[in-house]
Each structure stands twice: as C-alpha cells, then as structure tokens.
Design an enzyme around this catalytic site. Structure first.
Site, PDB file in Angstrom:
ATOM      1  N   GLY A   1       0.554  -1.306  -0.153  1.00 48.91           N
ATOM      2  CA  GLY A   1      -0.134  -0.154   0.029  1.00 48.91           C
ATOM      3  C   GLY A   1       0.798   1.342  -0.050  1.00 48.91           C
ATOM      4  O   GLY A   1       0.226   2.401   0.026  1.00 48.91           O
TER       5      GLY A   1
ATOM      6  N   CYS B   1     -14.747   4.741 -27.424  1.00 48.35           N
ATOM      7  CA  CYS B   1     -15.848   5.524 -27.596  1.00 48.35           C
ATOM      8  C   CYS B   1     -16.582   5.868 -26.301  1.00 48.35           C
ATOM      9  O   CYS B   1     -17.640   5.288 -25.710  1.00 48.35           O
ATOM     10  CB  CYS B   1     -16.760   4.498 -28.229  1.00 48.35           C
ATOM     11  SG  CYS B   1     -16.209   4.262 -29.864  1.00 48.35           S
ATOM     12  N   GLU B   2     -15.969   6.576 -25.652  1.00 46.20           N
ATOM     13  CA  GLU B   2     -16.678   6.825 -24.042  1.00 46.20           C
ATOM     14  C   GLU B   2     -15.788   8.376 -24.019  1.00 46.20           C
ATOM     15  O   GLU B   2     -14.386   8.384 -23.740  1.00 46.20           O
ATOM     16  CB  GLU B   2     -15.990   5.942 -23.322  1.00 46.20           C
ATOM     17  CG  GLU B   2     -16.562   5.936 -22.146  1.00 46.20           C
ATOM     18  CD  GLU B   2     -17.058   4.717 -21.435  1.00 46.20           C
ATOM     19  OE1 GLU B   2     -17.176   3.566 -22.065  1.00 46.20           O
ATOM     20  OE2 GLU B   2     -16.873   4.574 -20.209  1.00 46.20           O
TER      21      GLU B   2
END
Ligand code: LLP
Length: 463
Positions: free
Chosen positions: A278, A391-392
């Site tokens: 982490g 496509c976004e």
C-alpha cells in the site's frame, strides 16, 4: 511516421479553467526523477531514452502504445526493499500490480517472495520457477480449484479471509493429507487516506475478518482447532497508494495486541505478522513517497516496542509492496493523433491507446504526468487533457497537464509511473489490442509480454 513540429493553432488559454494542475512547470522539457524510471534521460538531441535506447527507436521497433519497463530500476527497487527489511523480515512482491514470467525471475534472483491472488497468478509464478514455499496465496473468494492448486503446489502460506474459508482450506488440506501454513487476514478498523475503492481496513468492505467484536479472536480459535491448518500469523492490509505511515502504525499496534490476546488465551505465540502493501508512489511532482528504509524502520520500531510492552517475542514481519516496486519503473509510450483545441477550456490530445491500457484515471480519478519525449520544444505551455481512442468521454489518460503548444500529430508522448495496475488492469474494450511490455536494460530491449493481435481476439471468439 512524422515527428516534425507543426504549430496546430492558438491553444493557450489566458485564463485557466478549474482542474488538478498547479501552474505550468518552469521547464516543460525537464523530466522529474521522482516520477520517471531511474535510467530515463534526454539525449543531446532532445530525444528521451531509457536503458540506453531512444524512445524513437523503441517506437519504430515495438510500435505504440507500449509499456517500457526499466529492468535495472525494477531490480534496484526490489533490492532496496529486500535490504531495508533485512534477514529478519520478508518482502512479498504483490503480483497484482504487474506480473509476468520475467518479473518472477527478477524477483527470485533479487531474493523477494511473491504474493499471488488468483490461480492465474499462481500458475505464472510456478511456471517461471518461483519456489512454492516463497509464495503467499490471497483472495476473498478463492475457489476450491485454486485452494487445491495452492496446497498441492506447496505454497508457503494461504491468507484466510473468512470463516467459511477457514473450514474450506482445512478440509481441502486434510483431504490431500497435508497441513497448510496459514495466516488470518484481519481488518484493523483504520481509515486509510486514499481513494475509497482502494482502502481496505475499515469495516464496511469485503476483505478480512474484523478485529472489533472479537471476530478475529474467534477466527484464531477455529483455525487453531482444525488439523489441516498450521496457523502461523496475522495479516493486515490497510489500502493502497498511502503516504501517511500513521495507518500502518495503528494497524501494527492492533495486530500485536491480537497476538498478545492469542498468547493469553491459547498459550501460543504466533510467529509471523504481515502488514500488507500500500505504500504510495509519485505520479506527479507534488507526491512525496517514503523510502523503503524509512518504512522498514518505522514498522520495525513499532512492532518491537509493542511486543516488548506485551512481553511477546518479536514476530517475523513481512510486507507486500506492489506499486512501490514496479510502479515507477515503467512508462507508457503513445503516438499523438488528433489534437483538438477547445477555446477557453483546454486542448484535447488524442493518443493511440487510452482507458484500455490505463483505466486508473477513469476508475480512481488518478493523476498522471506526461511529457513530449521524441523531441524538446521551446514553445509555450498549453493546458491539455490526454485522451484515448475509445468510444467514451471518460476515456481520459491524463486529466490536466501541460505540453508544448507546438505539439503535433506523430509526436511521441509518454506517461510515467504506469508500471503498476496498468497492464495488469488492461482490457480489450472496443476490441483494443493490449499493448506489449518491453524490458529495457543496458542498451537492449526485449519483449516480455507481447502485443495482442487480432488473431488472439478471434481465437477466443468461438461462436
Ligand atoms: N497485499 C494485499 C493483500 C493487497 O490487496 C494489495 C493490493 C497489495 C498487497 C499491494 O498493494 P500496493 O503495494 O500495490 O499498493 N488497482 C488499484 C490498487 C488495488 C490494490 C489491491 N490490493 C490501483 O490501481 O490503485
């Protein structure tokens, strides 16, 4: 492929719109060593190189988009973790950040262990010769097939994540005539300061068994009572991309207090604790990550102090860094395509990849840096958003950054610190072909994960 610089119109907004950026950097051609792999530099003619090879040559040979990993840097960082934790502790590289057979061999050679969290990662590790006893197997919903494969191969530990799993692993081990070394993953109830989706130690999420309400103590009771299990320790992972050590310290304290409670109740001193991974890395110049030796020192001191106070023998500590080892060692190389200035807003720079090779910006609102790497430029900075070809409209690679205003189609740009959770989370969205990973070292470049082909896609489509 043209790399010439054609001014593409007026694009520098006088008034900057809202965004993540601070001011344009003083020198757009500078490469901040905090975010770039160690061997990255510019040659006299301005082209960026890594491992002694110019990116223009790499693009010609391997195409774009592609991930380039600095092998010497990877090994150096792995070694730094190993050295910092010394012989009384173990470093398990978290394979989920990025795993390939070459990486497994590097880790093995550098003396690290490996954390895997699926049958696929386990198979990759074993096929590259990582000794099974140096592998830890994780996951909140391991299948019976995965558990069987892990036990049969002889993994060093399985990290148990639920009451059901305690019983499941014990039964499978027994039916195979084995006694499996296990740790129990607990949730220590700290809020790690990171994105909600990658924080894992608060109670309302799917991982581990809560320390609160005696749940973890009950899990220990059950694990100790089952013949198929050898309970060797307690595991805690508080989240990812964390800079503040305070959460780790609280976790270490709470895990040690569980060890003391176990000793008091069962007369058993569990010999291991794992404090997970982490640790954050620098994605932009604003980030200031901790060095492995600082982390090792801080964790070692707190565990020793707490154990002395509880009159416990200090357990063997292990950690599981993924991002902190591989993250900074790679960058993604893209070719600039369409450039679209939006007056008064910013300029959209489209590249030949996107959310299929780096989903982190869309998923976590992650911040990245970017640089023009095929040449230098003295042009004015322009505020850009680097976007992909999907496509976004959320297909964003770098949300806000500055590039020179003479940027032109055909230029090469690179996004640093993409070694972790980019190739490993890549997708085939829009039937994109996942980019290769190329290892570069001492003037040699070698594909370690090849580029996907249309044949690869069609092979899976058996309808
Ligand atoms: N150990 C365990 C049990 C973990 O679950 C993880 C990460 C690690 C170690 C390694 O954490 P690291 O040192 O790499 O932060 N996809 C997200 C990160 C998810 C992390 C999942 N677990 C991202 O791109 O930020």
């Amino acid at each position: 492929m043209s790399r010439s610089a054609h001014p593409a119109g007026p694009r520098h907004a006088d008034v900057l719109p809202e965004g993540h950026y601070s001011a344009p950097p003083a020198d757009l051609n500078a490469l901040d060593p905090k975010v770039w792999a160690h061997t990255v530099s510019r040659t006299d003619d301005g082209v960026v190189r890594v491992g002694g090879i110019e990116v223009t040559r790499l693009a010609e040979e391997f195409g774009t988009p592609a991930y380039f990993i600095d092998e010497a840097d990877f090994r150096e960082r792995a070694r730094a973790w190993r050295t910092a934790f010394g012989h009384d502790a173990d470093v398990f590289y978290a394979g989920k950040a990025f795993l390939s057979r070459a990486v497994v061999r590097w880790l093995h050679e550098e003396g690290l262990n490996l954390d895997v969290c699926s049958g696929g990662e386990l198979a990759t590790a074993l096929s590259a010769g990582m000794p099974a006893d140096r592998i830890a197997f994780h996951g909140n919903n391991k299948s019976a097939v995965e558990i069987t494969a892990a036990i049969e191969s002889g993994v060093g530990r399985i990290v148990l994540d639920s009451f059901q799993e305690i019983v499941r692993v014990a039964h499978i081990a027994q039916s195979l005539g084995k006694r499996q070394r296990v740790q129990i993953r607990v949730t220590v109830g700290v809020e790690a300061h990171t994105h909600e989706f990658i924080a894992t130690a608060h109670e309302d999420q799917k991982f581990g068994i809560a320390l609160a309400d005696g749940e973890a103590a009950e899990a220990v009771r059950r694990a100790l009572s089952l013949d198929g299990l050898e309970l060797v320790g307690i595991h805690s992972h508080i989240g990812s991309q964390i800079f503040d050590m305070a959460g780790f310290e609280v976790a270490a304290r709470r895990v040690v207090s569980l060890l003391a409670a176990v000793r008091d109740e069962h007369g058993v001193e569990l010999p291991e604790i794992d404090l997970g991974g982490g640790l954050g890395i620098a994605y932009t110049s604003d980030d200031d990550p901790r060095e492995p030796h600082e982390i090792a020192k801080a964790l070692g001191e707190i565990v020793t102090r707490e154990c002395e106070a509880a009159k416990l023998r200090t357990p063997r500590i292990s950690v599981e860094p993924g991002r902190a080892i591989v993250g900074p060692t790679a960058f993604t190389l893209y070719e600039v395509g369409t450039i679209k200035p939006l007056d008064g807003l910013r300029t959209y720079v489209s590249v030949d990849g996107g959310m299929s090779d780096n989903i982190r910006t869309a998923l976590y609102d992650a911040e990245y840096s970017v640089a023009l790497v095929s040449r230098t430029s003295d042009a004015e900075p322009m505020l850009v958003r680097v976007v992909g070809k999907h496509c976004e409209s959320g297909d964003i690679v770098v949300k806000d950054a500055f590039l020179p205003s003479d940027l032109a189609p055909g230029d090469l740009i690179a996004v640093p610190a993409t070694g972790a959770y980019c190739r490993s989370m890549a997708s085939n969205y829009n039937h994109a072909l996942r980019p290769p990973v190329v290892a570069v070292r001492d003037g040699e470049a070698r594909v370690i994960v090849r580029r996907e082909t249309e044949e690869d896609l069609l092979r899976l489509d058996v309808g």
